[in-house]
Design a protein around this motif. Structure first.
Motif, PDB file in Angstrom:
ATOM      1  N   VAL A 124      -7.306 -25.312   7.598  1.00  0.00           N
ATOM      2  CA  VAL A 124      -6.093 -26.363   7.509  1.00  0.00           C
ATOM      3  C   VAL A 124      -6.454 -27.609   6.565  1.00  0.00           C
ATOM      4  O   VAL A 124      -7.438 -28.442   7.069  1.00  0.00           O
ATOM      5  N   ALA A 125      -5.878 -27.748   5.663  1.00  0.00           N
ATOM      6  CA  ALA A 125      -5.962 -28.853   4.826  1.00  0.00           C
ATOM      7  C   ALA A 125      -4.775 -29.793   4.746  1.00  0.00           C
ATOM      8  O   ALA A 125      -3.587 -29.239   4.896  1.00  0.00           O
ATOM      9  N   SER A 126      -5.019 -31.119   4.479  1.00  0.00           N
ATOM     10  CA  SER A 126      -3.787 -32.046   4.548  1.00  0.00           C
ATOM     11  C   SER A 126      -3.985 -32.852   3.158  1.00  0.00           C
ATOM     12  O   SER A 126      -4.975 -33.465   3.384  1.00  0.00           O
ATOM     13  N   VAL A 127      -2.937 -33.239   2.767  1.00  0.00           N
ATOM     14  CA  VAL A 127      -2.957 -34.262   1.863  1.00  0.00           C
ATOM     15  C   VAL A 127      -2.598 -35.413   2.495  1.00  0.00           C
ATOM     16  O   VAL A 127      -2.128 -35.617   3.557  1.00  0.00           O
ATOM     17  N   ALA A 128      -3.190 -36.596   1.962  1.00  0.00           N
ATOM     18  CA  ALA A 128      -3.125 -37.717   2.435  1.00  0.00           C
ATOM     19  C   ALA A 128      -3.295 -38.887   1.534  1.00  0.00           C
ATOM     20  O   ALA A 128      -3.333 -38.692   0.411  1.00  0.00           O
ATOM     21  N   THR A 129      -3.251 -40.273   2.122  1.00  0.00           N
ATOM     22  CA  THR A 129      -3.440 -41.688   1.429  1.00  0.00           C
ATOM     23  C   THR A 129      -2.352 -41.720   0.396  1.00  0.00           C
ATOM     24  O   THR A 129      -2.643 -41.936  -0.806  1.00  0.00           O
ATOM     25  N   ALA A 130      -1.061 -41.426   1.025  1.00  0.00           N
ATOM     26  CA  ALA A 130       0.156 -41.935   0.457  1.00  0.00           C
ATOM     27  C   ALA A 130       0.227 -40.969  -0.824  1.00  0.00           C
ATOM     28  O   ALA A 130       0.744 -41.271  -2.157  1.00  0.00           O
ATOM     29  N   PHE A 131       0.068 -39.526  -0.748  1.00  0.00           N
ATOM     30  CA  PHE A 131       0.256 -38.614  -1.687  1.00  0.00           C
ATOM     31  C   PHE A 131       1.567 -38.562  -2.049  1.00  0.00           C
ATOM     32  O   PHE A 131       2.673 -38.739  -1.489  1.00  0.00           O
ATOM     33  N   PRO A 132       2.020 -38.115  -3.236  1.00  0.00           N
ATOM     34  CA  PRO A 132       1.070 -37.981  -4.329  1.00  0.00           C
ATOM     35  C   PRO A 132       0.724 -39.290  -5.115  1.00  0.00           C
ATOM     36  O   PRO A 132      -0.318 -39.140  -6.185  1.00  0.00           O
ATOM     37  N   SER A 133       1.429 -40.508  -4.894  1.00  0.00           N
ATOM     38  CA  SER A 133       1.158 -41.682  -6.016  1.00  0.00           C
ATOM     39  C   SER A 133      -0.205 -42.423  -5.623  1.00  0.00           C
ATOM     40  O   SER A 133      -0.911 -43.103  -6.428  1.00  0.00           O
ATOM     41  N   GLY A 134      -0.518 -42.495  -4.246  1.00  0.00           N
ATOM     42  CA  GLY A 134      -1.657 -43.091  -3.825  1.00  0.00           C
ATOM     43  C   GLY A 134      -1.196 -44.803  -3.818  1.00  0.00           C
ATOM     44  O   GLY A 134      -2.231 -45.422  -3.673  1.00  0.00           O
ATOM     45  N   ARG A 135       0.010 -44.948  -3.761  1.00  0.00           N
ATOM     46  CA  ARG A 135       0.414 -46.547  -3.835  1.00  0.00           C
ATOM     47  C   ARG A 135       0.626 -46.974  -2.379  1.00  0.00           C
ATOM     48  O   ARG A 135       1.841 -47.003  -1.961  1.00  0.00           O
ATOM     49  N   ALA A 136      -0.237 -47.444  -1.741  1.00  0.00           N
ATOM     50  CA  ALA A 136      -0.017 -47.812  -0.445  1.00  0.00           C
ATOM     51  C   ALA A 136      -1.398 -48.806  -0.316  1.00  0.00           C
ATOM     52  O   ALA A 136      -2.443 -48.815  -0.816  1.00  0.00           O
ATOM     53  N   ASP A 137      -1.211 -49.636   0.688  1.00  0.00           N
ATOM     54  CA  ASP A 137      -2.451 -50.626   1.241  1.00  0.00           C
ATOM     55  C   ASP A 137      -3.371 -49.667   1.859  1.00  0.00           C
ATOM     56  O   ASP A 137      -2.864 -48.532   2.774  1.00  0.00           O
ATOM     57  N   LEU A 138      -4.503 -50.020   1.895  1.00  0.00           N
ATOM     58  CA  LEU A 138      -5.768 -49.139   2.366  1.00  0.00           C
ATOM     59  C   LEU A 138      -5.468 -49.042   4.003  1.00  0.00           C
ATOM     60  O   LEU A 138      -5.522 -47.621   4.596  1.00  0.00           O
ATOM     61  N   PRO A 139      -4.843 -49.886   4.825  1.00  0.00           N
ATOM     62  CA  PRO A 139      -4.617 -49.323   6.121  1.00  0.00           C
ATOM     63  C   PRO A 139      -3.861 -48.412   6.377  1.00  0.00           C
ATOM     64  O   PRO A 139      -3.922 -47.575   7.312  1.00  0.00           O
ATOM     65  N   ILE A 140      -2.707 -48.322   5.545  1.00  0.00           N
ATOM     66  CA  ILE A 140      -1.635 -47.542   5.512  1.00  0.00           C
ATOM     67  C   ILE A 140      -2.326 -45.848   5.164  1.00  0.00           C
ATOM     68  O   ILE A 140      -2.135 -44.911   5.856  1.00  0.00           O
ATOM     69  N   LYS A 141      -3.056 -46.019   4.105  1.00  0.00           N
ATOM     70  CA  LYS A 141      -3.844 -44.660   3.739  1.00  0.00           C
ATOM     71  C   LYS A 141      -4.814 -44.134   4.874  1.00  0.00           C
ATOM     72  O   LYS A 141      -4.723 -43.064   5.107  1.00  0.00           O
ATOM     73  N   LEU A 142      -5.633 -44.971   5.505  1.00  0.00           N
ATOM     74  CA  LEU A 142      -6.512 -44.792   6.750  1.00  0.00           C
ATOM     75  C   LEU A 142      -5.688 -44.250   7.678  1.00  0.00           C
ATOM     76  O   LEU A 142      -6.198 -43.168   8.265  1.00  0.00           O
ATOM     77  N   ALA A 143      -4.509 -44.780   8.060  1.00  0.00           N
ATOM     78  CA  ALA A 143      -3.910 -44.104   9.326  1.00  0.00           C
ATOM     79  C   ALA A 143      -3.403 -42.991   8.915  1.00  0.00           C
ATOM     80  O   ALA A 143      -3.236 -41.933   9.784  1.00  0.00           O
ATOM     81  N   ASP A 144      -2.977 -42.688   7.636  1.00  0.00           N
ATOM     82  CA  ASP A 144      -2.583 -41.306   7.194  1.00  0.00           C
ATOM     83  C   ASP A 144      -3.446 -40.102   7.363  1.00  0.00           C
ATOM     84  O   ASP A 144      -3.115 -39.259   7.963  1.00  0.00           O
ATOM     85  N   VAL A 145      -4.963 -40.355   6.919  1.00  0.00           N
ATOM     86  CA  VAL A 145      -5.839 -39.628   7.135  1.00  0.00           C
ATOM     87  C   VAL A 145      -6.216 -39.428   8.736  1.00  0.00           C
ATOM     88  O   VAL A 145      -6.637 -38.346   8.929  1.00  0.00           O
ATOM     89  N   ARG A 146      -6.032 -40.507   9.288  1.00  0.00           N
ATOM     90  CA  ARG A 146      -6.707 -40.257  10.921  1.00  0.00           C
ATOM     91  C   ARG A 146      -5.549 -39.644  11.691  1.00  0.00           C
ATOM     92  O   ARG A 146      -6.006 -38.859  12.401  1.00  0.00           O
ATOM     93  N   ASP A 147      -4.256 -39.617  11.216  1.00  0.00           N
ATOM     94  CA  ASP A 147      -3.235 -38.998  11.924  1.00  0.00           C
ATOM     95  C   ASP A 147      -3.357 -37.270  11.474  1.00  0.00           C
ATOM     96  O   ASP A 147      -3.550 -36.720  12.366  1.00  0.00           O
ATOM     97  N   ALA A 148      -3.831 -36.960  10.150  1.00  0.00           N
ATOM     98  CA  ALA A 148      -3.999 -35.762   9.936  1.00  0.00           C
ATOM     99  C   ALA A 148      -5.327 -34.916  10.669  1.00  0.00           C
ATOM    100  O   ALA A 148      -5.320 -33.853  11.093  1.00  0.00           O
ATOM    101  N   VAL A 149      -6.518 -35.762  10.674  1.00  0.00           N
ATOM    102  CA  VAL A 149      -7.599 -35.352  11.070  1.00  0.00           C
ATOM    103  C   VAL A 149      -7.208 -35.191  12.755  1.00  0.00           C
ATOM    104  O   VAL A 149      -7.803 -34.347  13.486  1.00  0.00           O
ATOM    105  N   THR A 150      -6.711 -36.360  13.233  1.00  0.00           N
ATOM    106  CA  THR A 150      -6.307 -36.199  14.840  1.00  0.00           C
ATOM    107  C   THR A 150      -5.540 -34.697  15.243  1.00  0.00           C
ATOM    108  O   THR A 150      -5.712 -34.094  16.185  1.00  0.00           O
ATOM    109  N   ALA A 151      -4.662 -34.528  14.224  1.00  0.00           N
ATOM    110  CA  ALA A 151      -3.752 -33.163  14.529  1.00  0.00           C
ATOM    111  C   ALA A 151      -4.448 -32.025  14.188  1.00  0.00           C
ATOM    112  O   ALA A 151      -3.997 -30.858  14.403  1.00  0.00           O
ATOM    113  N   GLY A 152      -5.881 -32.149  13.642  1.00  0.00           N
ATOM    114  CA  GLY A 152      -6.521 -30.956  13.559  1.00  0.00           C
ATOM    115  C   GLY A 152      -6.996 -30.516  12.432  1.00  0.00           C
ATOM    116  O   GLY A 152      -7.585 -29.607  12.021  1.00  0.00           O
TER     117      GLY A 152
END
Length: 320
Positions: A124-152
């Motif tokens: 299972v792959a997941s896009v993250a870090t404010a996909f597709p623009s990448g326009r977000a602050d780093l804490p938001i990007k990291l939270a995006d990644v953390r949510d995806a990893v936590t979900a599996g």
């Protein structure tokens, strides 16, 4: 770890990443790309004739390399479950067809995909870090990644801040990749370069090296939302980069073209490019993927044609 530049002494990686200036010196010290030569090389390899036995192998190999993808605002749990069923058994009538490599979804649908793929080898792959623009602050990007990893999520496809890279803020891009890699934990990190926005092949080479030095497990051409995407010259430069990076550091990095890869002919041409540029070590799903949604159906139809001698058409494959 050291990296040998074309006309310089070996460079210590900790020194490379100490400032924008040191990263700029390193990246601009990489060998320049002959754009005309790259286009000619790709055109020459595209004329290679693939015989029946080799084509059958290439089709099955390409199927096994597909990241079957749905990244639409209208995605639903039901659509994802159907996609996962197709990923596990691309042709319900033929058990000899290999499963695909992964299913790629948005973070909020990772848990659905994980459950649907339980017991299979499909990741299972997941896009993250404010996909597709990448326009977000780093804490938001990291939270995006953390949510995806936590979900599996087994794999994370992150997008870089192209504006930062094009503005020369190389250290910012480097540090974001390092931070995302840390949050990924055991999940593999694919770094999306969005090559259609990078303007030159020299920039493609530079950002490929930047991503690899920062810890990317894969470098990926595109989000699939920008055109041009996975062009031949771009893929050639990225394959040269991973090949040269392994020679310099001993670490192998994968490559994932995505966007605009729709036909078996497209996929086979790219496999030829992989073999002739990086080498056959990359001709496995562990090191090469196709980011695609419609490609799988054409691969299945061409596989049927090889087996039966007849072109069955789209009515004989399931709708993604």
């Amino acid at each position: 770890m050291t990296v040998q530049l074309s006309s310089r002494s070996p460079v210590q990686l900790p020194e490379i990443s100490s400032s924008d200036g040191s990263l700029r010196t390193f990246l601009h010290g990489l060998r320049g790309v002959d754009e005309v030569g790259a286009q000619q090389r790709v055109a020459a390899l595209a004329t290679r004739s693939i015989k029946t036995t080799a084509k059958a192998w290439a089709i099955d190999t390409a199927i096994s390399m597909v990241d079957l993808t749905t990244l639409e605002g209208a995605d639903t749990p039901g659509k994802v479950r159907a996609l996962c069923a197709k990923a596990r058994r691309p042709d319900p009538t033929d058990a000899t067809v290999p499963a695909v490599a992964a299913v790629c979804v948005y973070p909020d649908l990772v848990a659905t995909a994980k459950q649907a793929l339980a017991g299979s080898a499909v990741a299972v792959a997941s896009v993250a870090t404010a996909f597709p623009s990448g326009r977000a602050d780093l804490p938001i990007k990291l939270a995006d990644v953390r949510d995806a990893v936590t979900a599996g999520a087994d794999e994370i496809d992150m997008v870089i801040d192209r504006g930062a890279f094009l503005s020369g803020h190389f250290l910012q891009v480097f540090e974001e990749i390092v931070a995302v890699k840390e949050v990924c934990g055991d999940a593999h990190l694919k770094v999306i370069l969005e090559t259609g926005e990078l303007a030159t092949l020299d920039n493609v080479r530079r950002v490929s090296w930047l991503a690899m030095v920062a810890g990317a497990d894969f470098i990926k051409t595109s989000t699939g939302k920008i055109s041009p995407a996975a062009t031949g010259p771009v893929l050639l430069v990225m394959l040269e980069a991973v090949r040269d990076f392994r020679v310099a550091t001993g670490r192998q990095v994968g490559v994932k073209p995505a966007g605009g890869i729709r036909t078996t002919k497209d996929a086979v041409r790219q496999l030829v490019l992989v073999n002739e540029t990086a080498g056959d070590d990359w001709l496995t799903p562990e090191w090469f993927r196709f980011g695609a949604s419609s490609l799988l159906n054409d691969l299945l139809m061409q596989r049927m044609k090889l087996a039966s001698g007849r072109y069955s058409g789209p009515d004989y494959v399931t709708i993604d």
